[in-house]
Motif scaffolding. Structure first.
Motif, PDB file in Angstrom:
ATOM      1  N   ARG A  35       0.909  -1.335  -0.002  1.00  0.00           N
ATOM      2  CA  ARG A  35      -0.353  -0.034  -0.213  1.00  0.00           C
ATOM      3  C   ARG A  35       0.753   1.319   0.131  1.00  0.00           C
ATOM      4  N   THR A  36       1.915   1.300   0.822  1.00  0.00           N
ATOM      5  CA  THR A  36       2.866   2.490   0.839  1.00  0.00           C
ATOM      6  C   THR A  36       3.647   2.614  -0.527  1.00  0.00           C
ATOM      7  N   THR A  37       4.055   1.473  -0.995  1.00  0.00           N
ATOM      8  CA  THR A  37       5.044   1.496  -1.986  1.00  0.00           C
ATOM      9  C   THR A  37       4.552   1.368  -3.265  1.00  0.00           C
ATOM     10  N   ARG A  38       3.259   0.775  -3.586  1.00  0.00           N
ATOM     11  CA  ARG A  38       2.817   0.570  -4.925  1.00  0.00           C
ATOM     12  C   ARG A  38       1.377   0.759  -4.644  1.00  0.00           C
ATOM     13  N   ALA A  58       1.140 -10.959  -0.291  1.00  0.00           N
ATOM     14  CA  ALA A  58       2.479 -11.825   0.092  1.00  0.00           C
ATOM     15  C   ALA A  58       3.187 -11.859  -1.320  1.00  0.00           C
ATOM     16  N   LEU A  59       2.449 -12.119  -2.599  1.00  0.00           N
ATOM     17  CA  LEU A  59       3.394 -12.084  -3.816  1.00  0.00           C
ATOM     18  C   LEU A  59       4.089 -10.855  -4.366  1.00  0.00           C
ATOM     19  N   TYR A  60       3.312  -9.951  -3.968  1.00  0.00           N
ATOM     20  CA  TYR A  60       3.902  -8.586  -4.499  1.00  0.00           C
ATOM     21  C   TYR A  60       5.048  -8.151  -3.561  1.00  0.00           C
ATOM     22  N   ALA A  61       4.677  -8.254  -2.429  1.00  0.00           N
ATOM     23  CA  ALA A  61       5.650  -7.944  -1.252  1.00  0.00           C
ATOM     24  C   ALA A  61       7.065  -8.856  -1.439  1.00  0.00           C
ATOM     25  N   ALA A  62       7.047  -9.843  -1.680  1.00  0.00           N
ATOM     26  CA  ALA A  62       8.126 -10.736  -1.737  1.00  0.00           C
ATOM     27  C   ALA A  62       8.981 -10.237  -2.920  1.00  0.00           C
ATOM     28  N   PHE A  63       8.125 -10.148  -4.246  1.00  0.00           N
ATOM     29  CA  PHE A  63       8.952  -9.555  -5.179  1.00  0.00           C
ATOM     30  C   PHE A  63       9.506  -8.311  -5.224  1.00  0.00           C
ATOM     31  N   SER A  64       8.911  -7.436  -4.362  1.00  0.00           N
ATOM     32  CA  SER A  64       9.195  -5.916  -4.227  1.00  0.00           C
ATOM     33  C   SER A  64      10.596  -6.321  -3.295  1.00  0.00           C
ATOM     34  N   ARG A  65      10.444  -7.273  -2.298  1.00  0.00           N
ATOM     35  CA  ARG A  65      11.464  -7.126  -1.233  1.00  0.00           C
ATOM     36  C   ARG A  65      12.921  -7.570  -2.223  1.00  0.00           C
ATOM     37  N   ALA A  66      12.597  -8.644  -2.914  1.00  0.00           N
ATOM     38  CA  ALA A  66      13.799  -9.115  -3.724  1.00  0.00           C
ATOM     39  C   ALA A  66      14.465  -7.968  -4.730  1.00  0.00           C
ATOM     40  N   LEU A 193       8.340   4.325 -16.178  1.00  0.00           N
ATOM     41  CA  LEU A 193       8.389   5.509 -16.346  1.00  0.00           C
ATOM     42  C   LEU A 193       7.861   6.349 -14.951  1.00  0.00           C
ATOM     43  N   ARG A 194       6.704   5.688 -14.205  1.00  0.00           N
ATOM     44  CA  ARG A 194       6.586   6.070 -12.904  1.00  0.00           C
ATOM     45  C   ARG A 194       7.506   6.347 -12.009  1.00  0.00           C
ATOM     46  N   ASP A 195       8.605   5.357 -12.017  1.00  0.00           N
ATOM     47  CA  ASP A 195       9.542   5.293 -10.767  1.00  0.00           C
ATOM     48  C   ASP A 195      10.782   5.705 -11.531  1.00  0.00           C
ATOM     49  N   LEU A 196      10.901   6.126 -12.599  1.00  0.00           N
ATOM     50  CA  LEU A 196      12.083   6.400 -13.224  1.00  0.00           C
ATOM     51  C   LEU A 196      13.147   7.001 -12.375  1.00  0.00           C
ATOM     52  N   ARG A 197      12.854   8.041 -11.439  1.00  0.00           N
ATOM     53  CA  ARG A 197      13.737   8.764 -10.665  1.00  0.00           C
ATOM     54  C   ARG A 197      14.633   7.914  -9.629  1.00  0.00           C
ATOM     55  N   GLU A 198      13.884   6.494  -9.213  1.00  0.00           N
ATOM     56  CA  GLU A 198      14.704   5.499  -8.608  1.00  0.00           C
ATOM     57  C   GLU A 198      15.658   4.808  -9.423  1.00  0.00           C
ATOM     58  N   ARG A 289      10.963  12.766  -9.244  1.00  0.00           N
ATOM     59  CA  ARG A 289      10.185  12.068  -8.180  1.00  0.00           C
ATOM     60  C   ARG A 289       9.176  11.180  -8.875  1.00  0.00           C
ATOM     61  N   PRO A 290       8.624  10.254  -7.940  1.00  0.00           N
ATOM     62  CA  PRO A 290       7.755   9.368  -8.403  1.00  0.00           C
ATOM     63  C   PRO A 290       6.475   9.991  -8.888  1.00  0.00           C
ATOM     64  N   VAL A 291       5.745   9.728  -9.787  1.00  0.00           N
ATOM     65  CA  VAL A 291       4.800  10.086 -10.377  1.00  0.00           C
ATOM     66  C   VAL A 291       3.305   9.035  -9.819  1.00  0.00           C
ATOM     67  N   ARG A 292       2.332   9.927  -9.230  1.00  0.00           N
ATOM     68  CA  ARG A 292       1.142   9.092  -8.700  1.00  0.00           C
ATOM     69  C   ARG A 292      -0.190   9.635  -9.263  1.00  0.00           C
ATOM     70  N   VAL A 293      -0.974   8.956  -9.430  1.00  0.00           N
ATOM     71  CA  VAL A 293      -2.303   9.262  -9.852  1.00  0.00           C
ATOM     72  C   VAL A 293      -2.884  10.060  -8.649  1.00  0.00           C
TER      73      VAL A 293
END
Length: 614
Positions: A35-38, A58-66, A193-198, A289-293
């Motif tokens: 919720r906070t990162t995606r 759980a699936l997305y959090a695991a991929f994000s952690r990796a 594109l949304r997270d290009l800054r990272e 910066r990241p772009v958010r809707v």
């Protein structure tokens, strides 16, 4: 003798409050991370059936952690790669044992056990993230697409697998659908594109080099955050490309998915399209910066979609599957009545795709290894009467169909154990001709469970050749079609042959052979005076089935129940007390070890003085 215990199917029934609290906290941590990162992905997950949402987190959090471990700016690249590899190794160990001390791995492990998710795909996606270490870019769209798919196709396919589990007839292998690759491409490019800054903060540029060359933009220009007319045109081109892929995928997939998944697809296209609009409006800020809707746009898009999805799930999912919490933490929740026609063909015949090369057997959840038995001493053919499913469920206060679901989970593990030990043939009694005497409701649910297990496709990832033994008479068309489809798909496999007896009766088989011989005699093709055992066997409907060496029955009954009377004429018999849902591969290995300790004389005299014929 190993003491029988209740397997993973019932683990949550005996979980302590502390264990349950730790699992709830693990899922909460995953939800908070997503919720906070995606936030966009989290919002889309809210359109899934409530029972499946924790596994989505759980699936997305695991991929994000990796991803975070490899993209971190802490330490050297070698240290980051080592941390990811250590986390990946720990995850594989946790998936094998069924538990973890790490909250994100605990939630993912629980989801894998509960939903029967594809370990091979999950770990391959982790490996793809690992391979990014040291890579500096991609040359063209083809390389870009290979990177995108290796990292990103697995998790939406796992979501579809969960929808199959809760009762929706959706294609599990999404990558086979026309337009799905464009959908993944559009999502991945929008996310980039949304997270290009990272990426720029890490000194990385993942846009294809030939596209940047066309717009006369270098990686150094982007890393320096130079908002030149060329960079502006490049970003405009990439946002247009992502939008084209997303809209094209929606047109291609609209008529291939049921209504519920279609709502998720439409909402994803709309929401990621809104992100592309925000990227265009952001201008040079996209580099910083990241772009958010904006929240009000997100609510305008998702509010009606949530209402529609809630109604659709309640109308289309089996009772209790739409929003009930998971009853067990370890048993895959196979659907009860996923019998609608396949959306690709309209016939109920699924699109079948097998893993090539086949994956190795999945390890036992406790890390147990098979006994060392010389190939010459192994039985070549083991047959099993999987008895006690209904009584097991009734004893726990559950409906009988829950026992059949749990029995399907037990069979999965036994098949993995048969692969590990090197068994050539395994035959299981799934539905006998006598089982038609059961209530129509139980028979209907049993066939639905059977079809869903076959559609799920886990065994197709391993070196298993499936063969159907039985008659199509009276069987639902969709069950016949999926049995034939899996037979055809696995016909070239050379490992374990898994014979599934569905609508099979031993006496009926013998009667069919007799009728075939009689017809041949009337046609002058056979001399009745010369009918031999070999000639009779050649007229059996399943004459290629080898003789049974070991016949095993569970649940305390001591009879063979019309099971393979011709083929099991000299089988060693093995009876155990535990009901089938409590069985796993350790019980198979125990039965095989017991077989190796018997003397197989088949009527011949033993070396010692014999007291009588066998």
């Amino acid at each position: 003798m190993r003491r029988s215990t209740t397997r993973s199917v019932t683990r949550s029934l005996s979980r302590s409050g502390r264990e349950r609290s730790a699992l709830d906290a693990a899922y909460d941590e995953c939800r908070h991370l997503v919720r906070t990162t995606r936030p966009t992905e989290h919002a889309l997950m809210q359109l899934m059936p409530p029972v499946a949402r924790p596994a989505c987190w759980a699936l997305y959090a695991a991929f994000s952690r990796a991803d975070d471990l490899i993209d971190s700016t802490e330490g050297t690249p070698e240290e980051r790669s080592r941390r990811l590899q250590e986390w990946r190794v720990a995850l594989e160990s946790d998936l094998a044992s069924g538990t973890s001390e790490d909250p994100i791995r605990l939630a993912l492990t629980d989801s894998v056990w509960h939903w029967g998710l594809d370990l091979g795909d999950l770990l391959a996606a982790m490996d793809a993230v690992q391979r990014d270490d040291g890579r500096t870019g991609v040359a063209n769209w083809q390389e870009w697409r290979e990177r995108a798919h290796s990292q990103n196709i697995s998790w939406p396919e796992q979501l579809m697998r969960m929808l199959v589990r809760v009762g929706l007839p959706v294609p599990v292998r999404l990558r086979d659908l026309p337009g799905f690759t464009r959908f993944v491409d559009g999502l991945f490019l929008t996310d980039m594109l949304r997270d290009l800054r990272e990426d720029l903060d890490a000194g990385q540029v993942w846009f294809p080099a030939d596209v940047m060359d066309r717009f006369r933009v270098t990686p150094a220009d982007l890393i320096a955050r130079e908002w030149t007319p060329e960079v502006r045109e490049l970003i405009a081109h990439l946002t247009g490309q992502a939008r084209e892929w997303l809209e094209g995928s929606r047109r291609a997939l609209r008529n291939t998915l049921p209504l519920g998944p279609s709502i998720v697809l439409d909402s994803a296209v709309e929401l990621f399209g809104a992100e592309l609009d925000a990227i265009v409006r952001a201008g040079s800020a996209v580099l910083h910066r990241p772009v958010r809707v904006p929240r009000h746009i997100e609510w305008r898009l998702l509010g009606p979609a949530r209402a529609r999805a809630a109604v659709v799930w309640r109308l289309t999912l089996p009772p209790g599957r739409a929003d009930a919490p998971a009853r067990t933490a370890a048993a895959p929740a196979t659907p009860g009545d996923a019998t609608a026609p396949d959306p690709l063909t309209g016939t109920g015949l699924p699109t079948t795709r097998i893993a090539e090369p086949p994956l190795p057997p999945r390890p036992h959840r406790d890390g147990a290894r098979p006994p060392a038995i010389a190939e010459a001493h192994l039985p070549q053919h083991v047959a099993i009467v999987m008895d006690g499913n209904g009584r097991w469920a009734t004893g726990l206060g559950l409906p009988r169909d829950e026992g059949h679901r749990a029995g399907a989970v037990a069979l999965r593990d036994v098949v993995q154990g048969a692969l590990e030990i090197g068994l050539a043939h395994l035959t299981v009694y799934a539905f006998s001709t006598e089982n038609w005497k059961r209530s129509p409701d139980e028979v209907s649910k049993l066939f639905a469970i059977m079809r869903s297990e076959l559609l799920d496709g886990e065994l197709l990832d391993h070196d298993v050749r499936l063969r159907w033994v039985g008659s199509p008479d009276g069987l639902p068309d969709d069950v016949v079609e999926v049995l034939r489809a899996q037979e055809h798909a696995t016909r070239h496999r050379t490992g374990l042959t898994l014979n599934v007896c569905v609508n099979y009766g031993g006496r009926a088989e013998l009667a069919q052979a007799g009728a075939a011989l009689a017809r041949a005699a009337l046609a002058g093709e056979v001399d009745p005076a010369r009918v031999s055992e070999q000639l009779f066997a050649a007229h059996l409907p399943h004459h290629a089935l080898p003789d049974v060496d070991l016949l095993w029955r569970t649940s305390g009954e001591i009879r063979t129940s019309n099971f393979l009377p011709w083929h099991a004429h000299y089988a060693e018999l093995h009876f155990t007390d535990q009901p089938w849902p409590e069985v796993d591969r350790l019980d198979l290995w125990e039965a095989v070890v017991a077989y190796t300790q018997r003397k197989r004389r088949k009527g011949a005299a033993s070396a010692a003085p014999a007291k009588g014929a066998e």
